[in-house]
Design a protein around this motif. Structure first.
Motif, PDB file in Angstrom:
ATOM      1  N   TYR A   1       0.839  -1.199   0.000  1.00 50.84           N
ATOM      2  CA  TYR A   1       0.000   0.000   0.000  1.00 50.84           C
ATOM      3  C   TYR A   1       0.879   1.257   0.000  1.00 50.84           C
ATOM      4  O   TYR A   1       0.605   2.220  -0.728  1.00 50.84           O
ATOM      5  CB  TYR A   1      -0.885   0.044   1.255  1.00 50.84           C
ATOM      6  CG  TYR A   1      -1.907  -1.050   1.402  1.00 50.84           C
ATOM      7  CD1 TYR A   1      -2.526  -1.634   0.308  1.00 50.84           C
ATOM      8  CD2 TYR A   1      -2.275  -1.490   2.677  1.00 50.84           C
ATOM      9  CE1 TYR A   1      -3.478  -2.636   0.471  1.00 50.84           C
ATOM     10  CE2 TYR A   1      -3.222  -2.485   2.852  1.00 50.84           C
ATOM     11  CZ  TYR A   1      -3.817  -3.058   1.746  1.00 50.84           C
ATOM     12  OH  TYR A   1      -4.753  -4.043   1.912  1.00 50.84           O
TER      13      TYR A   1
ATOM     14  N   LEU B   1       0.930   4.211  -2.868  1.00 48.81           N
ATOM     15  CA  LEU B   1       0.657   5.616  -2.571  1.00 48.81           C
ATOM     16  C   LEU B   1       1.836   6.496  -2.967  1.00 48.81           C
ATOM     17  O   LEU B   1       1.663   7.581  -3.544  1.00 48.81           O
ATOM     18  CB  LEU B   1       0.367   5.787  -1.080  1.00 48.81           C
ATOM     19  CG  LEU B   1      -0.963   5.246  -0.571  1.00 48.81           C
ATOM     20  CD1 LEU B   1      -0.980   5.265   0.958  1.00 48.81           C
ATOM     21  CD2 LEU B   1      -2.134   6.063  -1.122  1.00 48.81           C
TER      22      LEU B   1
ATOM     23  N   GLU C   1       2.037   6.984  -6.696  1.00 43.32           N
ATOM     24  CA  GLU C   1       0.964   7.871  -7.141  1.00 43.32           C
ATOM     25  C   GLU C   1       1.275   9.327  -6.828  1.00 43.32           C
ATOM     26  O   GLU C   1       0.929  10.230  -7.599  1.00 43.32           O
ATOM     27  CB  GLU C   1      -0.347   7.457  -6.462  1.00 43.32           C
ATOM     28  CG  GLU C   1      -1.538   8.341  -6.811  1.00 43.32           C
ATOM     29  CD  GLU C   1      -1.919   8.299  -8.284  1.00 43.32           C
ATOM     30  OE1 GLU C   1      -2.555   9.265  -8.746  1.00 43.32           O
ATOM     31  OE2 GLU C   1      -1.578   7.304  -8.964  1.00 43.32           O
ATOM     32  N   LEU C   2       1.961   9.581  -5.718  1.00 42.42           N
ATOM     33  CA  LEU C   2       2.251  10.956  -5.287  1.00 42.42           C
ATOM     34  C   LEU C   2       3.599  11.474  -5.785  1.00 42.42           C
ATOM     35  O   LEU C   2       3.953  12.625  -5.530  1.00 42.42           O
ATOM     36  CB  LEU C   2       2.229  11.024  -3.759  1.00 42.42           C
ATOM     37  CG  LEU C   2       0.848  10.917  -3.109  1.00 42.42           C
ATOM     38  CD1 LEU C   2       0.987  10.646  -1.622  1.00 42.42           C
ATOM     39  CD2 LEU C   2       0.040  12.190  -3.357  1.00 42.42           C
TER      40      LEU C   2
ATOM     41  N   LEU D   1       2.198   8.230   4.864  1.00 38.29           N
ATOM     42  CA  LEU D   1       1.779   7.153   3.966  1.00 38.29           C
ATOM     43  C   LEU D   1       1.425   5.902   4.761  1.00 38.29           C
ATOM     44  O   LEU D   1       0.405   5.249   4.518  1.00 38.29           O
ATOM     45  CB  LEU D   1       2.890   6.840   2.970  1.00 38.29           C
ATOM     46  CG  LEU D   1       3.341   7.984   2.044  1.00 38.29           C
ATOM     47  CD1 LEU D   1       4.483   7.521   1.159  1.00 38.29           C
ATOM     48  CD2 LEU D   1       2.194   8.493   1.200  1.00 38.29           C
TER      49      LEU D   1
ATOM     50  N   ALA E   1      -2.075   3.514   5.201  1.00 40.69           N
ATOM     51  CA  ALA E   1      -1.972   2.089   4.879  1.00 40.69           C
ATOM     52  C   ALA E   1      -2.302   1.225   6.085  1.00 40.69           C
ATOM     53  O   ALA E   1      -3.014   0.218   5.979  1.00 40.69           O
ATOM     54  CB  ALA E   1      -0.559   1.782   4.372  1.00 40.69           C
TER      55      ALA E   1
ATOM     56  N   VAL F   1      -2.744  12.631   0.574  1.00 39.07           N
ATOM     57  CA  VAL F   1      -2.555  11.176   0.647  1.00 39.07           C
ATOM     58  C   VAL F   1      -3.905  10.475   0.495  1.00 39.07           C
ATOM     59  O   VAL F   1      -4.012   9.447  -0.186  1.00 39.07           O
ATOM     60  CB  VAL F   1      -1.867  10.777   1.963  1.00 39.07           C
ATOM     61  CG1 VAL F   1      -1.769   9.253   2.082  1.00 39.07           C
ATOM     62  CG2 VAL F   1      -0.469  11.393   2.046  1.00 39.07           C
TER      63      VAL F   1
ATOM     64  N   ALA G   1      -4.856  10.581  -3.127  1.00 40.14           N
ATOM     65  CA  ALA G   1      -4.101   9.564  -3.866  1.00 40.14           C
ATOM     66  C   ALA G   1      -4.716   8.187  -3.662  1.00 40.14           C
ATOM     67  O   ALA G   1      -4.835   7.398  -4.609  1.00 40.14           O
ATOM     68  CB  ALA G   1      -2.645   9.571  -3.427  1.00 40.14           C
ATOM     69  N   PHE G   2      -5.098   7.886  -2.439  1.00 41.72           N
ATOM     70  CA  PHE G   2      -5.765   6.614  -2.138  1.00 41.72           C
ATOM     71  C   PHE G   2      -7.023   6.437  -2.977  1.00 41.72           C
ATOM     72  O   PHE G   2      -7.267   5.362  -3.551  1.00 41.72           O
ATOM     73  CB  PHE G   2      -6.102   6.560  -0.649  1.00 41.72           C
ATOM     74  CG  PHE G   2      -7.126   5.526  -0.290  1.00 41.72           C
ATOM     75  CD1 PHE G   2      -6.807   4.181  -0.280  1.00 41.72           C
ATOM     76  CD2 PHE G   2      -8.431   5.901   0.035  1.00 41.72           C
ATOM     77  CE1 PHE G   2      -7.768   3.219   0.049  1.00 41.72           C
ATOM     78  CE2 PHE G   2      -9.392   4.952   0.370  1.00 41.72           C
ATOM     79  CZ  PHE G   2      -9.056   3.600   0.372  1.00 41.72           C
TER      80      PHE G   2
END
Length: 365
Positions: A185, A189, A192-193, A304, A308, A345, A348-349
Motif C-alpha cells: 500500500y 501511494l 501515485e504521489l 503514507l 496504509a 494522501v 491519492a488513495f
C-alpha cells in the motif's frame, strides 16, 4: 604460436594501391599480425572480424570511400571506436592533419613512408592502446565489483528488515500478511504521489524503494509490549493503552540505535524505518502519538504508513472484530481527510482504490 608465446598485436593496413600494401606488410610482418584491405568497405568488415585490429593504418586518398569517411564510421561504432587510427597520406597541409586528428585519428604520417619512423610510431601507439585497454578493463572490473558488492549490501538490508519484521510478526500472529499488504500500500501511494509538487522532492525512485523495504518495520516496537497487553482479545484499559502506545517510541529507539552503528554521513537504509516506526500513529490534526506532531511536521513516510496501516486494520479480521468491507473502510479514510490523514494522501488513495483491492486480495489471510 605455442601457449607460452605472447599474442602478436594485429595491425590493419588500408590502402587502394597494391604496392603500398605489399610494402607495409613487409615492414610489419616480422613483429605484428598484419591484415590488409584495398578499400574502405572491406576495411570496415575486417575491423569487425575477430581478432580485431589493435591499430589501423589508413590511407586517406581512396576511391569510393576515403579515409576520413572510414574513420568516421569506425569512431561511430562502439565496437571499433577505441581502435587507434593512424592516417597515411601524401597530403601535408596542416589543415588536413588537423581535420584528421579532430575526427579521432591518433597520428598522421605523410608519404613517402620512412620505415624507422613508421615502426616507432606503430610501436608507441600499440603501447598506448595496451595501457588504455588495461585501464578500461580495470574500470569495467571495478564497476562490476561495485555492482556486485552493492547487490550484496542490498541483500543484507533486505534480509535484516525481513528478519526484524518477522520477529515482530511472531509476537502478534493475528496480523498475518499485514506487514506485506501495508508495504505494498505504501509503495502504491508513494508512486501515485511521486509527481505531486508537495512530494516530488521527497519521493524519488530511491526513496520509494527504501520506503517499501522499511515499511514492514512499522510495528517493530511491539516486541517490547507485554503479551498480556499485546495479545489481549478484548478492549484495552486506559492504562494498558498507554503502555501499548509506547511501541512507537520503542521501535524508534531500537532502530535509531542500530542506525547509529552504521558508518557514513548520509541517511542509512534504516532512516525511513525510524520515521515510520515512531510517527505512523501521528495524525494530521495533531491529535496522534507519541509526539502530537501536526501537518507537514509528520514525516512523509509516516503519513503514507498511517493511511496504509489504518486501512488494513479496518479490512482485516481480528479476534475482537469482523473484517470491514472495502467501501466502508474507504468511507472512514475519507472521513479522516484533513483530520487523521494528509488530504493529498487520501486523494491519492481514492485515485488508486483498485490497486488497494488487488493488494488486499493478493496477500489475503
Amino acid at each position: 604460436m605455442t601457449d607460452a608465446e605472447p599474442r602478436r598485436p594485429v595491425v590493419l593496413v588500408v590502402d587502394d594501391t597494391p604496392d603500398n600494401l605489399v610494402l607495409m606488410a613487409s615492414l610489419l610482418k616480422d613483429t605484428y599480425k598484419v591484415k590488409v584491405a584495398s578499400g574502405g568497405e572491406k576495411a570496415l568488415r575486417i575491423a569487425q572480424t575477430v581478432p580485431m585490429p589493435d591499430l589501423i593504418l589508413l590511407d586517406i586518398m581512396m576511391p569510393d570511400m576515403d579515409g576520413h569517411a572510414v574513420c568516421r564510421r569506425l569512431k561511430a561504432d562502439p565496437a571499433t571506436r577505441d581502435i587507434p587510427v593512424v592516417f597515411l597520406t601524401a597530403l601535408s597541409d596542416q589543415a588536413d592533419e588537423q581535420a584528421g586528428l579532430e575526427m579521432g585519428a591518433v597520428d598522421y604520417i605523410t608519404k613517402p613512408i620512412s620505415a624507422p619512423i613508421l615502426l616507432a610510431r606503430v610501436r608507441n601507439h600499440l603501447r598506448l592502446k595496451e595501457a588504455a585497454d588495461f585501464l578500461r578493463d580495470k574500470a569495467a572490473f571495478l564497476e562490476t565489483e561495485v555492482e556486485r558488492r552493492t547487490a550484496d549490501v542490498r541483500a543484507i538490508q533486505d534480509v535484516t528488515i525481513l528478519a526484524l519484521a518477522s520477529l515482530a510478526e511472531t509476537r502478534d500472529n493475528e496480523t498475518g500478511n499485514h506487514i506485506r499488504r501495508t508495504q505494498h500500500y505504501v509503495r502504491a501511494l508513494a508512486v501515485e504521489l511521486q509527481s505531486h509538487p508537495r512530494f516530488a522532492g521527497t519521493l524519488t525512485d530511491a526513496a520509494i524503494d527504501l520506503l517499501y523495504k522499511s515499511a514492514p518495520l512499522h510495528d517493530i516496537g511491539k516486541v517490547g509490549i507485554p503479551d498480556a497487553i499485546l495479545l489481549k482479545p478484548g478492549k484495552l484499559t486506559p492504562e494498558e493503552w498507554e503502555i501499548m502506545k509506547t511501541h512507537a517510541a520503542l521501535g524508534r529507539d531500537s532502530l535509531m540505535r542500530a542506525e547509529a552503528r552504521l558508518a557514513g554521513d548520509s541517511p542509512s537504509f534504516l532512516h525511513f524505518a525510524c520515521e515510520i516506526a515512531e510517527a505512523h500513529h501521528e495524525k494530521w490534526d495533531g491529535s496522534g502519538y507519541p509526539k502530537g506532531l501536526k501537518g507537514d511536521d509528520i514525516p512523509v513516510s509516516a503519513r503514507l504508513m498511517a493511511l496504509a496501516d489504518v486501512y488494513d486494520a479496518l479490512i482485516s479480521k481480528r479476534v475482537y472484530k469482523a473484517p470491514m468491507p472495502h467501501a466502508q473502510a474507504a468511507a472512514i479514510i475519507v472521513e479522516g481527510r484533513g483530520q487523521h490523514f494528509d488530504p493529498d494522501v487520501v486523494d491519492a488513495f481514492l485515485r488508486i482504490e483498485p490497486r488497494f483491492l488487488d493488494i488486499a486480495a493478493q496477500y489475503a489471510e
